[in-house]
Every structure is written in C-alpha cells, then in structure tokens.
Enzyme design. Sequence first.
Site, PDB file in Angstrom:
ATOM      1  N   GLU A  29      -8.894  60.043  13.860  1.00  0.00           N
ATOM      2  CA  GLU A  29     -10.095  60.888  13.911  1.00  0.00           C
ATOM      3  C   GLU A  29     -10.050  61.833  15.110  1.00  0.00           C
ATOM      4  OE1 GLU A  29     -11.684  61.084  11.342  1.00  0.00           O
ATOM      5  OE2 GLU A  29     -11.210  59.180  10.373  1.00  0.00           O
ATOM      6  N   ASP A  33      -2.703  61.422  10.884  1.00  0.00           N
ATOM      7  CA  ASP A  33      -1.984  60.143  10.780  1.00  0.00           C
ATOM      8  C   ASP A  33      -0.853  60.076  11.796  1.00  0.00           C
ATOM      9  OD1 ASP A  33      -3.501  59.060   8.754  1.00  0.00           O
ATOM     10  OD2 ASP A  33      -2.126  59.588   7.132  1.00  0.00           O
TER      11      ASP A  33
HETATM   12 ZN   LIG Z   1      -8.813  62.068   8.260  1.00  0.00          ZN
END
Ligand SMILES: [Zn+2]
Length: 692
Positions: free
Chosen positions: A524, A588
């Site tokens: 995030e 990621d």
């Molecule tokens: Zn995301």
Amino acid sequence: MNLKLFAGLLVVFTGLCAGQSIVAPDLNAGPTAEPKKPVIFDLSAIDTTADPCTDFYQYACGNWKKNNPIPADQVRWGRFNEVAERNNYLLYSELKSAADAPATPLQKKYGNYFAACMNVAQADKLGAKPIEPELAAIAAWSDKKQLAALDVERWKRFSSAGLFDIGVEQDQKDSTQQILETHQGGLTLPDRDYYLTDDDRSRTIREQYVAHVKAMFVLLGDSPERAATEAADVMRIETALAKGSMSRVERRDPAKRYHIMTVAQLQALSPDFSWKQYLDGINLGGVTTLNVSSPGYVEAANRVLETESLPAIKSYLRWHTVHSAAPLLSQPFVDENFNFFLATLQGQKQQTPRWKRCTNMTDGALGEAVGQDWVRQNFSPDAKENMQKLVAALERSLGEDIKNLPWMSDATKVEAEKKLDAIRQKIGYPEKWRDYSTLAVERNDLLGNVERARKFEDLHELSKLGKPVDETEWGMTPPTVNAYYNPALNDINFPAGILQPPFYDKNIDPAVNLGGIGVVIGHEMTHGFDDQGSKYDLNGNVRVWWTPEDLSKFNERTECEAKEYDGFEVAPGQNLNGHLTLGENTADNGGIRIAFQALEETLATQGAAAESGYVDGKRDGYTPQQRFFISFGQVWCENRTEQVARVRAKTDPHSSGEWRIKGTVQNFDEFGKAFGCKVGQPMMPANSCRVW
Ligand SMILES: [Zn+2]
C-alpha cells in the site's frame, strides 16, 4: 455505482454490481457450519516435491491448491476468500440475531435490511412488480429532447444513472476542493473491449449476452419478436458507448481523466441533453464548472441520443432498470441473471446461497452500522497497536530504500521522502461512524431498501460539493478483507477484516507476519510511488515532483515491469496486460523489498527474541528468510476458473495469484539467496526488473 480511483489490494465483487445473484437451491437455509479459521504459515499447503527455485507458486501453494478446489458457489477460491467467508459467517450471525431480536435502533435498522433481503417468498410473489413504477416512467417518456426531465424524475425516486452519470471527486489540481464530475459508464459487459474485440471468443460472448438480454425482456412480458428487437437496440447502443469510452489503461493516467469545463462547454459537447435542466432538477443549479472525465464518452452518449430512435433508447433504459434489479426480483430473474453473468461469463457452477448475498448487501449498504458491532466482537485493541508498530517499521524501511536507490538523484529523493513522511495511516475502523438516521429501512421492501440506500450514498457524495475534504472517511467497511491507498488523500487504509491469519497472528514469529501483513503494508505504501501514485504529490495534487532525468529513468524501469508481466500467461492464449497491472505489480515488487528489509532490521536488533521457537536458526526446518517468503506466497494461493482468469485479465488491475508470487520473487535476489537458487533458474533470472 460510484467509481473510486484508489488502489485496493485486490478486487472483491460485493454488493449489487452486475452479475450478482442471491438465491441458492435451498433458498432460506443459513450456513451449516462455522468456517475454519484460516491457518497462518501452513506447512501442509507446501508441495515439498516442487523446487522453489523453479516454481515457487507450486512450492508454497501446491498442496493447498490440490486440497482446495473452487466451491460450486464461487468463481475463485483463495486464502482471501477463506478469511472473507469466515468474516461473512460472523457477520451473518450478527445480522440474523439483529433481525430476530434487535437490541438497539441501529441493530433494528440493519436487521430489517437483512430480513427484507432474506424474504424469498415475498420476492417471488412480487415478480417484476417492484420495478413497475420505473418501467412506467420510461414508457411515458415521449420526447427525446426531454431525457433530462426523465433523469430528474428517476433521480428523485432513487439514484439511477441513465446515459449520463455524475459524481463528486477531489480536484486533481487542488485536493482540498471537491468538484462535480461526469464519468463514463453505461455498459453492461465487464469492459469496453467485450464490445469491440473482433475474435471468436468475444463474438460468442456477445451472442450469449444478446440472448440473455432478450430472455430478460421476455420475462418482463414482451413477445419474443419484440424482445429480439429490444436486445439488438441495447447491443447497438452499448457498442456505440463502448467506442467512445477510454480503456482501463488510459484511465490509469490522471491527466487523461481531467478536463475542466464550464457547464456551457459541456452543453456544447452534448447539445441533445439539457444539462441545465438536469442540474437544476437535482439541486445542483449553482454548479458552473465541472470535470468531464471522459469527453469521448459524453460525445458518444449524445450521438446515441441524436441518432437512435425513442423506442431504441427506451429499450436501453428498460434493460438497465431490469438488469440492476434482477438479483432482487423473483426466481426467474435471479436465475437468468445468474446463468449469464456468473455461469457463462465466469464459470460459476451454482448460485451463491442467499444468506451470503444478503450479508454482503447489508454490509455494502450499512457497513458502518454493522461494522460497529463487528469490530467490538472481532477486533482486539492490541491488534491495532501492533499494526501501528508494523506500519512505523515499514515506513522506516521504505525511507531507507529511497535513500539507497541507485538510480535516483538526491533532489528527487528529498521530495519522495517528504511524500512518504506525509502518508497518513488509518487502521481498523473509522474514528467516527456514519450517521444512518436519514436512511429509511422497511422490513418488507427489498428493492425499496436498496434504492433508498443507493440514494442515501448518492446524496452523501453530492453533499460534499464545496465542503472541506473529510480525511477520516473510509472507502471500505471494517469487516472487509482488503486494504487500499488513496492518492488524493495520500493515505493507507487497513480495515479490521484483514488483520488476522493468514496475514497476521500476534503469536507467530516476525518473519511470518512481515511476509504476510508486512508485505501488504509495504504494497500500500509503494502505491504512493507506482506509475499512477507517483503523479500525485504529498498533498494529493497531481504535480510533477521529479527531475526530468529521474522521471525518465522511472519510466524506463516501470516499462521493464510492464513488458515482463505482458509475458505471463493466465489461460491458454490469454496473457496479463502489463500496463493495466503495472501499479499493482510495482506495489507488490516494492512491498516485498521493504518488508524484507524490516525483517533484516528486526533480526539484527532483536536477535533471539525475534527468533523464538527457532532451533539452530530454523523453525519447522526453515530459516527466517525462507519463512518470510513462504508466508508471502501463501497469502496468494488460489484456484480460479478459466473463464474468470480471462475476465480478470481484461478488467483486474491485479495480476493472478500465481504471478503475484512468481513475478515478485523472480525480481528480488534475496529470494534466490534464501533458497539457494542458481542464477539462471526461473525464480532467479540473470536480468530482472526493479523500480523501488
Ligand atoms: Zn494494490
């Protein structure tokens, strides 16, 4: 449906979006058993016969995949679903007791909402009756020039989008201001490409869709001949709208969605629709400028109004009325809707039990009412405190990461660090809950409740115009198993629902928690710096805060990732779209790096304490680094139908679970080192991509 632009951890379809169906074979049956608590760091999920350096997805998840086929009422089954199913079950229990014996006025409200939804007998008795007033209004409409008047009338009864739709958003150039915007919409199939792609698969889906639309008109009582004409009208109009729509990849660029116009300019763009009449009618007559986020769509919608006949546009409006209400009507509508949108399009074998649908619907409509009790019962205060510590640790890691980036100049680093420092965190649930006192809920009026809830949301959105931004507001409900970053607020949000196994367990070693929730937090945060988030500054304004040289190096690096993910296949002949998934892949890849850095720091500073349960540097036979990666991998174990893999490849900004794991670890040398891989093996290629 309001289109939020924030980057969630994954896409979850809940509520009343297209393709929802709410009936199971045993209509009123509740759940039969409490779903098991998902296991964190699941040794039995590992396929020890696989080589982690060749296929880490198979290694971390092989046995889980074998032992967890997709349930008949799902299209995808992964670890997220395990948690979500359990949360759903707990919510159901709360809703059921609120429906049977409410203890507070708020419980009475959501209990009634749920009870109305569960009343199958009444839905069956009513048939299409609940949408008759709406259909009558469309039937009575007699002048194409008066579409605005019809839209106002429909808006007053409940909020329903016609050809044109509006919403409120933060101004990209001044995030303290909230402005009106028009956005594209108007389609039914999952993406504009379904209307425009000329291959056999797409043609077949279009034929099946037209057959479905026709069948729904027949259910409304139209003759098969008339229904066939109406279905052709719908297809022709939606195709015209699709041609004017921006692609999902284009919409990722905030500049392409930003076109400030006066109402007069918008009027010139769409001369056949009276914007003044419409805005006056919905009490927004004072608005003088707005953002026309998709001018091509507005022009296409106007062309439809100009060139299509009145009866054809009526077909289109009738279709959207019956389609959006279908899951709430009698069994034949529910079944027909299920057959196309879930069975044909996504490969679901059986209708979802009604209790699950009704639970999701109630959470969607009254989430912050239901969530108050849910949080009290299922979210401990120490979970919040531990999360705050983890977030702080991850922030330090990202700060270090930025400081040490080999390709970025000091000038840009200073700006990046300022943005990082400014990221706000929201954990668990809102500081103050929404007030639902003006939302009327009737125990015997399912469609009415849904429409009033929709209207309640719509008025809430519109009421923000001209007011200061409420930074405490949440875009997800507390039981949601997800997380998100909102670039316009520069904040990260972790609902209570995700703070549990397989992501987090206060009793397990830091390696496992950092591989689970740690990577989620890092993901995030990295969204603030992905191809989309990086276009916003620390205050949530779209502004270039990069030196031109650094920006071009950044773009080279993100292009490397886009090309890499373009090469990943998710179904025969169907690859991921590297530019659609670029932001999520960047998050990621960055997330795992900074979570790993936090692990190294924890091991260095806490030593033995961090390694409790370890014998000779291993626990369950794994080093802390290996446990970190296995924990990360196991978050993404999943099975999905081939159909859903294809739909998601076109629509989902997230890569499939398999590639979220493999793409990420193959770009991160520390993985290869942890498992003793050799350079050149699939999970440790000689050349890989790195942004952050
Ligand atoms: Zn995301």
